[in-house]
Design a protein around this motif. Sequence first.
Motif, PDB file in Angstrom:
ATOM      1  N   GLU A 126     -10.197 -15.382   2.736  1.00  0.00           N
ATOM      2  CA  GLU A 126     -10.838 -16.566   3.314  1.00  0.00           C
ATOM      3  C   GLU A 126      -9.861 -17.709   3.598  1.00  0.00           C
ATOM      4  N   PRO A 127      -9.042 -18.142   2.619  1.00  0.00           N
ATOM      5  CA  PRO A 127      -8.126 -19.243   2.954  1.00  0.00           C
ATOM      6  C   PRO A 127      -7.128 -18.875   4.051  1.00  0.00           C
ATOM      7  N   VAL A 128      -6.665 -17.625   4.064  1.00  0.00           N
ATOM      8  CA  VAL A 128      -5.743 -17.198   5.111  1.00  0.00           C
ATOM      9  C   VAL A 128      -6.447 -17.185   6.464  1.00  0.00           C
ATOM     10  N   ALA A 129      -7.714 -16.751   6.476  1.00  0.00           N
ATOM     11  CA  ALA A 129      -8.478 -16.731   7.729  1.00  0.00           C
ATOM     12  C   ALA A 129      -8.607 -18.134   8.304  1.00  0.00           C
ATOM     13  N   TYR A 130      -8.882 -19.119   7.450  1.00  0.00           N
ATOM     14  CA  TYR A 130      -9.015 -20.493   7.936  1.00  0.00           C
ATOM     15  C   TYR A 130      -7.663 -21.038   8.400  1.00  0.00           C
ATOM     16  N   TYR A 131      -6.639 -20.743   7.627  1.00  0.00           N
ATOM     17  CA  TYR A 131      -5.304 -21.269   7.927  1.00  0.00           C
ATOM     18  C   TYR A 131      -4.767 -20.726   9.250  1.00  0.00           C
ATOM     19  N   THR A 132      -5.119 -19.479   9.562  1.00  0.00           N
ATOM     20  CA  THR A 132      -4.608 -18.839  10.773  1.00  0.00           C
ATOM     21  C   THR A 132      -5.621 -18.857  11.926  1.00  0.00           C
ATOM     22  N   ASP A 133      -6.748 -19.570  11.735  1.00  0.00           N
ATOM     23  CA  ASP A 133      -7.758 -19.700  12.780  1.00  0.00           C
ATOM     24  C   ASP A 133      -8.289 -18.327  13.202  1.00  0.00           C
ATOM     25  N   TRP A 134      -8.725 -17.544  12.207  1.00  0.00           N
ATOM     26  CA  TRP A 134      -9.265 -16.204  12.471  1.00  0.00           C
ATOM     27  C   TRP A 134     -10.622 -16.293  13.156  1.00  0.00           C
ATOM     28  N   TYR A 135     -11.433 -17.253  12.706  1.00  0.00           N
ATOM     29  CA  TYR A 135     -12.753 -17.442  13.308  1.00  0.00           C
ATOM     30  C   TYR A 135     -13.113 -18.918  13.199  1.00  0.00           C
ATOM     31  N   GLY A 136     -12.272 -19.753  13.782  1.00  0.00           N
ATOM     32  CA  GLY A 136     -12.461 -21.183  13.695  1.00  0.00           C
ATOM     33  C   GLY A 136     -11.827 -21.764  12.437  1.00  0.00           C
ATOM     34  N   THR A 137     -11.712 -23.082  12.395  1.00  0.00           N
ATOM     35  CA  THR A 137     -11.152 -23.758  11.227  1.00  0.00           C
ATOM     36  C   THR A 137     -12.135 -24.821  10.744  1.00  0.00           C
ATOM     37  N   PRO A 138     -12.165 -25.099   9.436  1.00  0.00           N
ATOM     38  CA  PRO A 138     -13.086 -26.103   8.918  1.00  0.00           C
ATOM     39  C   PRO A 138     -12.779 -27.492   9.461  1.00  0.00           C
ATOM     40  N   LEU A 139     -13.806 -28.133  10.025  1.00  0.00           N
ATOM     41  CA  LEU A 139     -13.679 -29.485  10.591  1.00  0.00           C
ATOM     42  C   LEU A 139     -12.583 -29.562  11.648  1.00  0.00           C
ATOM     43  N   ASN A 140     -12.321 -28.418  12.301  1.00  0.00           N
ATOM     44  CA  ASN A 140     -11.300 -28.327  13.355  1.00  0.00           C
ATOM     45  C   ASN A 140      -9.915 -28.760  12.872  1.00  0.00           C
ATOM     46  N   ALA A 141      -9.610 -28.503  11.601  1.00  0.00           N
ATOM     47  CA  ALA A 141      -8.275 -28.803  11.075  1.00  0.00           C
ATOM     48  C   ALA A 141      -7.247 -27.961  11.833  1.00  0.00           C
ATOM     49  N   ALA A 142      -6.073 -28.512  12.066  1.00  0.00           N
ATOM     50  CA  ALA A 142      -5.037 -27.812  12.828  1.00  0.00           C
ATOM     51  C   ALA A 142      -4.541 -26.595  12.059  1.00  0.00           C
ATOM     52  N   ALA A 143      -4.670 -25.428  12.674  1.00  0.00           N
ATOM     53  CA  ALA A 143      -4.233 -24.191  12.027  1.00  0.00           C
ATOM     54  C   ALA A 143      -2.718 -24.193  11.851  1.00  0.00           C
ATOM     55  N   GLY A 144      -2.256 -23.566  10.766  1.00  0.00           N
ATOM     56  CA  GLY A 144      -0.830 -23.399  10.537  1.00  0.00           C
ATOM     57  C   GLY A 144      -0.104 -24.661  10.129  1.00  0.00           C
ATOM     58  N   THR A 145      -0.843 -25.688   9.694  1.00  0.00           N
ATOM     59  CA  THR A 145      -0.228 -26.941   9.270  1.00  0.00           C
ATOM     60  C   THR A 145      -0.578 -27.231   7.810  1.00  0.00           C
ATOM     61  N   ALA A 146       0.054 -28.261   7.256  1.00  0.00           N
ATOM     62  CA  ALA A 146      -0.260 -28.672   5.894  1.00  0.00           C
ATOM     63  C   ALA A 146      -1.719 -29.115   5.795  1.00  0.00           C
ATOM     64  N   GLU A 147      -2.173 -29.805   6.842  1.00  0.00           N
ATOM     65  CA  GLU A 147      -3.582 -30.203   6.873  1.00  0.00           C
ATOM     66  C   GLU A 147      -4.486 -28.972   6.881  1.00  0.00           C
ATOM     67  N   GLY A 148      -4.095 -27.975   7.668  1.00  0.00           N
ATOM     68  CA  GLY A 148      -4.874 -26.746   7.743  1.00  0.00           C
ATOM     69  C   GLY A 148      -4.918 -26.007   6.427  1.00  0.00           C
TER      70      GLY A 148
END
Length: 524
Positions: A126-148
């Motif tokens: 799950e965290p990797v999926a969000y970080y790499t934008d597998w199916y969207g990111t929470p609150l549109n956080a930038a994928a692949g960043t510290a924020e993401g």
Amino acid sequence: MKHDDDPLLTPGQDNKQVMGLDFHNPVFPLSAITILAFIIYALVYPDLANQQLVAARGWSIEHFDWLFMIAGNIFVLFCITLIFLPVGKIRLGGQDARPEYSRMSWFAMLFAAGMGIGLMFWSVAEPVAYYTDWYGTPLNAAAGTAEGAGAAMGATMFHWGLHPWAIYAVVGLSLAFFAYNKGLPLTLRSAFYPLLGERTRGWIGHIVDIVAVLATIFGLATSLGFGASQAAGGLAYLFDVPNTIGTQLAIIVVVTAVALFSVWRGIDGGVKLFSNINMVIALVLLLFVVFTGSTLLFVNGLWTTTVDYVSYIVPLSNWIGRDDQTWYHGWTVFYWAWWISWSPFVGMFIARVSRGRTVREFLTAVLVVPTVVTIVWMTAFGGTALDQATNGVGALAGGIDDVSLAMFQMLEHLPLTTLTSTLAIILVLVFFITSSDSGSLVIDNITAGGKTDAPRSQRVFWATLEGVIAGVLLYGGGSTALSALQAGAVATGLPFTIVLLVMCFSLYVGLRQEQRQLSLTAAI
């Protein structure tokens, strides 16, 4: 609230004895007939069944996302409030009741039934999926960043922390209180007695119990079927065992056989034993990841994961004006519907093993302790996986390709890969066993009219049926039939959301009545 001479308070009063079975009429036969009809339909028309049930699930998530979100927030606030109110001193089973199980065994059983198996897969994926934008990111956080990365850990904790456990706590506390303090049968209908009275014995009660049976057995069979596919994928990844339908069916047979042994022995000799084994293996695996990975990363991660969770829990709980609709519906609202559909099963099992606890102790253990443990687990596994993805190490750096392999792909870059991955597969299978046997005990409880001492053959019947449903659908309809079953289970989350909201009010009324009675008794 009526007294112990009320005929409604006799578990199994309306039961029928047929061929050695002692079942509640009409809950048992109607549940069995409905299950059989659905299996036949899903096998004959797997694509159509999947299309219709996925549409039903999508409709409920799309149009009632606000209801799921509001209800989830209410459950958390309701449980936290009860912890601090005077009703928290009420003891389940009466003031002289004492717990049947040690705190460690009690916690092991409720955690294994609640979500242990899900954490095995999603703590990495799950965290990797969000970080790499597998199916969207929470609150549109930038994928692949510290924020993401922060959003990924915060959102993962949001889905596995206070909210799901509050859902389970509402059901578990309601059932335990009305069964142990008011003498009502240990079935879902009993939680509405303060509001419905004698009508809980009629069709309103029957429908509530039947839907609870269907949601439980469909959810368990779905998990067993998909779990067999995931375990087979792990065996293929590690040992080149062919990931065929034969391998998956063999896994189902083995898990079901061990689960049958466990339900035959009951809670003490079966469920408690395997739950304790679960906790030992999970602790060993956790310590291994902590000490063979970056221990400093883990220590720092405990703080950052907690901060991320606290930082994101409020914005992620919001349902108004969300810009991340794909992620929001595909993850959060789906999760809430899934947890609610599982709440009759998990809540009733927690109630079964919680006699003798105070309301405050119950809610603290069911709500707070699992959240703290999940922070530790997510920090170790999710933090290690994110570290690998961030630094371009291994397959996770490219995102999630197969959820069932994410844990093994993470362990591949730690020492003793074969040993730890084998341990992970064993843990997955034991978690399946505890989910299956605890679910069988719950279904047997409901279909026996609240009796906890129904014939062993009934528990064996339901445990066998879970394995048969998973195996038949997997063999006859493949993942399409299982997806239909899962969609059907999740779709039940919508009506159960209303049921749980009403249950909160009913529980509060019952607890206040109990508190007043205790105060009067103490004053005399």
